[in-house]
Design an enzyme around this catalytic site. Structure first.
Site: not given
Ligand code: AP5
Length: 219
Positions: A14, A88, A127, A161, A172
């Site tokens: 994402k 979410r 990552r 992270r 997660r």
């Molecule tokens: P990346 O692009 O970083 O993936 P992502 O989907 O953004 O993953 P996240 O881990 O950031 O998502 P998340 O939803 O767990 O975390 P968030 O910060 O929102 O890609 C991942 C890796 O793969 C990278 O190394 C990239 O280079 C590689 N890659 C990407 N695309 C690729 C491809 N096509 N092919 C090969 N490699 C690829 O949330 C973190 C925490 O915050 C949550 O756990 C929760 O505690 C809290 N939180 C956030 N939002 C909310 C909410 N709305 N409600 C409640 N709690 C929340």
């Protein structure tokens, strides 16, 4: 004006795709994960609570994240918004619908990024991100050109992270399947859901998303 949601499990790509949409289409990325990571460095009691919840892999309360999104929507920045990691839960989805309606905006598309769990584990394990500009890298699939230096801004502040470990990832993923996956049906019923193959190469995923956004929409 195009407002979209990037929906998918942790590591689905994402953030990677949101950065491309910002660079190529001038859209505005609203990542609740990034906002919460900023909040946790604030030194406040709320920041400390958020840090503990995130490191465990649990979801932060609806009230906190809806408040963050509301603040940013009111800032009136930019053209189209990319909601990255929000909503979410069903409560967050209902709140977003109401916020958009109140601001005279509408949700154009929900991009469901489909990736299997085995790939997610590999992506999360490798990552790292730039602590200064937020660029996302991977040890195997997207290393920096010069070891330890961000390609985009030249910073040496590359970080991993705290929640990118096997134990937090398990929680997660469980949270995703229990509380977030029901949004797939929710948005399908509203006629805005567009599944894309998130296992494809980054450029191919970007192309699938562009195809959805460039499709003519009913007015
Ligand atoms: P990346 O692009 O970083 O993936 P992502 O989907 O953004 O993953 P996240 O881990 O950031 O998502 P998340 O939803 O767990 O975390 P968030 O910060 O929102 O890609 C991942 C890796 O793969 C990278 O190394 C990239 O280079 C590689 N890659 C990407 N695309 C690729 C491809 N096509 N092919 C090969 N490699 C690829 O949330 C973190 C925490 O915050 C949550 O756990 C929760 O505690 C809290 N939180 C956030 N939002 C909310 C909410 N709305 N409600 C409640 N709690 C929340």
């Amino acid at each position: 004006m195009t407002d979209i949601i990037l929906l998918g499990p942790p590591g689905a790509g994402k953030g990677t795709q949101a950065q491309r949409l910002v660079a190529r289409r001038g859209m505005v990325q609203l990542s609740t994960g990034d906002m919460l990571r900023e909040a946790r460095t604030s030194g406040t009691a709320m920041g400390r609570t958020v840090a503990a919840v995130m490191d465990r892999g649990d979801l932060v309360t609806d009230e906190i994240v809806i408040g963050l999104i509301e603040e940013n929507l009111q800032s009136g920045k930019g053209g189209g918004f990319i909601f990255d990691g929000f909503p979410r839960t069903l409560a967050q989805a209902d709140a977003l619908g109401a916020l958009l309606e109140r601001s005279g905006r509408r949700l154009d598309a929900v991009i469901e990024m489909q990736v299997d769990d085995a790939a997610l584990v590999k992506r999360i394990a490798g990552r790292f991100t730039c602590g200064d500009c937020g660029e996302v890298y991977h040890d195997d699939t997207r290393p920096t050109a010069r070891p330890g230096i961000c390609d985009k801004c030249g910073s040496a502040n590359l970080q991993r992270r705290a929640d990118d470990n096997a134990e937090s990832l398990k929680i997660r993923l469980m949270e995703y399947y229990k509380k977030t996956a029901p949004l797939i049906g929710y948005y399908y019923a509203k006629g805005v859901l567009h599944p894309v193959d998130g296992l494809a190469a980054v450029d191919d995923v970007a192309k699938s998303i562009a195809d959805v956004l460039d499709r003519p929409r009913a007015t």
